[in-house]
Design a protein around this motif. Sequence first.
Motif, mmCIF file in Angstrom:
data_model
loop_
_atom_site.group_PDB
_atom_site.id
_atom_site.type_symbol
_atom_site.label_atom_id
_atom_site.label_comp_id
_atom_site.label_asym_id
_atom_site.label_seq_id
_atom_site.Cartn_x
_atom_site.Cartn_y
_atom_site.Cartn_z
ATOM 1 N N CYS A 494 0.864 -1.183 0.000
ATOM 2 C CA CYS A 494 0.000 0.000 0.000
ATOM 3 C C CYS A 494 0.898 1.230 0.000
ATOM 4 O O CYS A 494 1.739 1.396 0.888
ATOM 5 N N VAL A 495 0.738 2.079 -0.998
ATOM 6 C CA VAL A 495 1.517 3.312 -1.101
ATOM 7 C C VAL A 495 0.593 4.481 -0.769
ATOM 8 O O VAL A 495 -0.395 4.711 -1.462
ATOM 9 N N LEU A 496 0.915 5.192 0.322
ATOM 10 C CA LEU A 496 0.166 6.384 0.713
ATOM 11 C C LEU A 496 0.987 7.607 0.326
ATOM 12 O O LEU A 496 2.177 7.702 0.666
ATOM 13 N N ALA A 497 0.381 8.535 -0.384
ATOM 14 C CA ALA A 497 1.077 9.725 -0.861
ATOM 15 C C ALA A 497 0.550 10.963 -0.149
ATOM 16 O O ALA A 497 -0.643 11.068 0.155
ATOM 17 N N TYR A 498 1.464 11.914 0.102
ATOM 18 C CA TYR A 498 1.136 13.144 0.820
ATOM 19 C C TYR A 498 1.484 14.342 -0.064
ATOM 20 O O TYR A 498 2.534 14.365 -0.715
ATOM 21 N N ALA A 499 0.625 15.333 -0.059
ATOM 22 C CA ALA A 499 0.813 16.479 -0.937
ATOM 23 C C ALA A 499 1.976 17.358 -0.500
ATOM 24 O O ALA A 499 2.601 18.026 -1.326
ATOM 25 N N GLU A 500 2.292 17.376 0.797
ATOM 26 C CA GLU A 500 3.377 18.185 1.334
ATOM 27 C C GLU A 500 4.398 17.268 2.007
ATOM 28 O O GLU A 500 4.076 16.142 2.383
ATOM 29 N N PRO A 501 5.646 17.743 2.171
ATOM 30 C CA PRO A 501 6.614 16.958 2.955
ATOM 31 C C PRO A 501 6.037 16.599 4.315
ATOM 32 O O PRO A 501 5.405 17.429 4.974
ATOM 33 N N HIS A 502 6.220 15.380 4.729
ATOM 34 C CA HIS A 502 5.533 14.857 5.912
ATOM 35 C C HIS A 502 6.525 14.114 6.802
ATOM 36 O O HIS A 502 7.235 13.221 6.334
ATOM 37 N N VAL A 503 6.576 14.507 8.063
ATOM 38 C CA VAL A 503 7.424 13.821 9.036
ATOM 39 C C VAL A 503 6.657 12.620 9.580
ATOM 40 O O VAL A 503 5.488 12.736 9.930
ATOM 41 N N PHE A 504 7.324 11.465 9.643
ATOM 42 C CA PHE A 504 6.704 10.249 10.155
ATOM 43 C C PHE A 504 7.345 9.902 11.503
ATOM 44 O O PHE A 504 8.352 9.196 11.549
#
Length: 769
Positions: A494-504
């Motif tokens: 499962c690939v989840l994409a984020y519109a902005e840079p995202h800290v995990f």
Amino acid sequence: MCPGERGKRRRPGAASRTALAVRRSPPRGSLDPEDATRGRTRRWSGVSDTTGAPPAPTAPGPKARAGAAARPGRPPLLSFTLASLMEEVQAHSGAIYLLAAGEPVLEIAVTAGLPRAFVAPWERVGLSTPIPVAEAVRERRLVWVGGEEEMARRYPRISVVLPYPFALAAVPVATADTVYGALYVTWPGSHPTVLSDRERTELTAAADRLAKRLARSARQQRPLRAEPDLPAAPPSGVAGTLGTVEAARMVGRLPYGLISLDLHGRIAFANSAAADLLGVQVADLLGTQPWVSVPWLNDPMYEDRYRAALISQHVTSFVALKPPGDWLSFRMYPSTTGLTTRISRARAVAEMVGALPRADAAPGSRLVTISQLLSLAGALTEAVGVQDVVQLVADEVAPAVGSQALVILGSRGGRLHVLGQRGYDDPRTVERFDGLPLAERTPGTHVLNTGVPAFFESKQQLERLYPGRDDTPDGFAAWAYLPLIASGRPVGTCVLAYAEPHVFPADERAVLTSLGGLIAQALERALLYDAKNQLAHGLQAALLPHSLTPPPGIEAAARYLPAMHGMEIGGDFYDLVPTRPLAAAVIGDVQGHNVTAAGLMGQIRTGVRAFTTVGQAPEEVMRSTNRLLIDSGADLFASCLYLRLDPERGRAVMARAGHPPPLLRRPDGRVRVLDLAGGPLLGIDAEATYPTTEVSLAPGSVLALYTDGLVESPGVDIEDALVDLGELLAENGGQPLDKLADTLVRHSAAAQERVDDVAVLLLRACPDG
């Protein structure tokens, strides 16, 4: 240096003081040679080396541990070793596991520094379990986990239960030829991410010494005695907590509340300000856990903050609403003996909104709560096919974790395969995933091959780790690649994409990894369902006629719709048998919705064709088919309507076996239900007879044959359904038959729900035939 001098020069924690207490009061016994070589003068109970190799010691059972404190005798071998090791490496908690007798299972024998309840999920673990102590035993090496992020990446099961910053080292307890178990110790989150050489040496040396002692005990055939755990003893009263009466008076004068909790979360001291703020008398607080004695604190989140403070040894805080509208701020200061909590009124607007999940959590991190996780798990259980899973992930999971787009990948023939996507305006942007060989080095293939999730917080990070490649669709700035592992095998990514840079943060990675497991289970079920569904459709298509060949002067059209639930395969059938100069038509419904019903339906259809071809009359065809069904030994019944068409004479002869009556639309548009004579269902009575009825078919007439799935629906009267069907036929009977068939199955009330299969066969006498 003697033990007493060591104690004067260091301020040990609870476990360290326990170790010193053991040293200051050593029991009689022989000197341990390994300790002597290290410059210490510890004593141990006398066991001499003998030959032979009796079974290795095993972990004492729960009942034995319960009475451990009352048993005199030899010094506590395991507790002594663990406490000494924790002092040497300045760890704040730990445990020793021993192999269970005759099982590939590790059992906790003794813990120190924290309540055993914190590690209750791992009280007994199989050697194949993906946790550090089991891995240390399997691979006979030291396993080091340098912090919260590494724990979430390598051991997500632990991170989900204990999503706190701490470091851990696990070491096998083994000699050259025998494994006895393993031990682990933990440090607060402030520990460096790298294990020092000194700590590594101390850990392996302690494990080796313990293994040699266990080997000697085994050779002496002296089983281990149960030993008590070593959490710090709870403070006894105000004096034990604060030291002096004057200190207690000083605390009592403070304008904010103070409570002291032991390692088990029990309140050992509370000042009057704390009692006033909490709304509970001091006497009712002492000895209780605040989330038990204070009703409005009865929320798992608050207990989680206490666990986070003890395990991470970091200051933590939270805000709670005291009904009806008072916000209180709680700030916890931990140590190895417990924690002190300061309680005050929350004045800042940010505090009143609610505390961050953790004091050191990254800004903007989104966490899925337990209730959300359970809700998502429940939603995923409702997914049927693969596209249902994709849609549920898009509707439920992606918004919960802040993702704007997703791709679900599977593997087939050694290549990646796109199962579904949401959030990409141009579907061609995900085509670069489709068909990638699994041997190629990309984020998607790496996650699928290794089962390890990958998180890319920016485009630069992705390009740095995978230079020269860009397998991620354009337009997004951060990605989470989650392996979908079900039943121990990968089923997709499962690939989840984020519109902005995202800290995990580590806790978010742990939640995403857990969600990946839920998605994987749903996807595995969906893939199996889709495979069965394709098989069912293939079987159904093979059993029903591929086309209809009506005789001259007759037009024909047919439709079949499976039920909306279950395997989507049933026993409804129809057929048109072109024999010259006459022709025969049949429609029927075998009881049940499974492969057995479908197979029996195929036999009946074949039998009808055979009996028609040899020239049997309609009543004889029905009797022969009835005997065929009974002789097959099947415990199923079938309804059936059979008719012999004579277009030259404009008539039809019909025989009915418990089937719904057909409808006849005359050329003038009037519709009537044909009340035919008939017999019982096929398969009930071998001697049953099936009388026939002759019906006139004037040119332009339409005969509608159907199964009960078209007119029977929960809460709908069968007579009303027949009236509605007749009106539809009257209004639309002039349409071409294919369009009329679509109209009937689309607008029928029963067809909207489709709790049963639907079959429709329409016959029209040609006006110029």
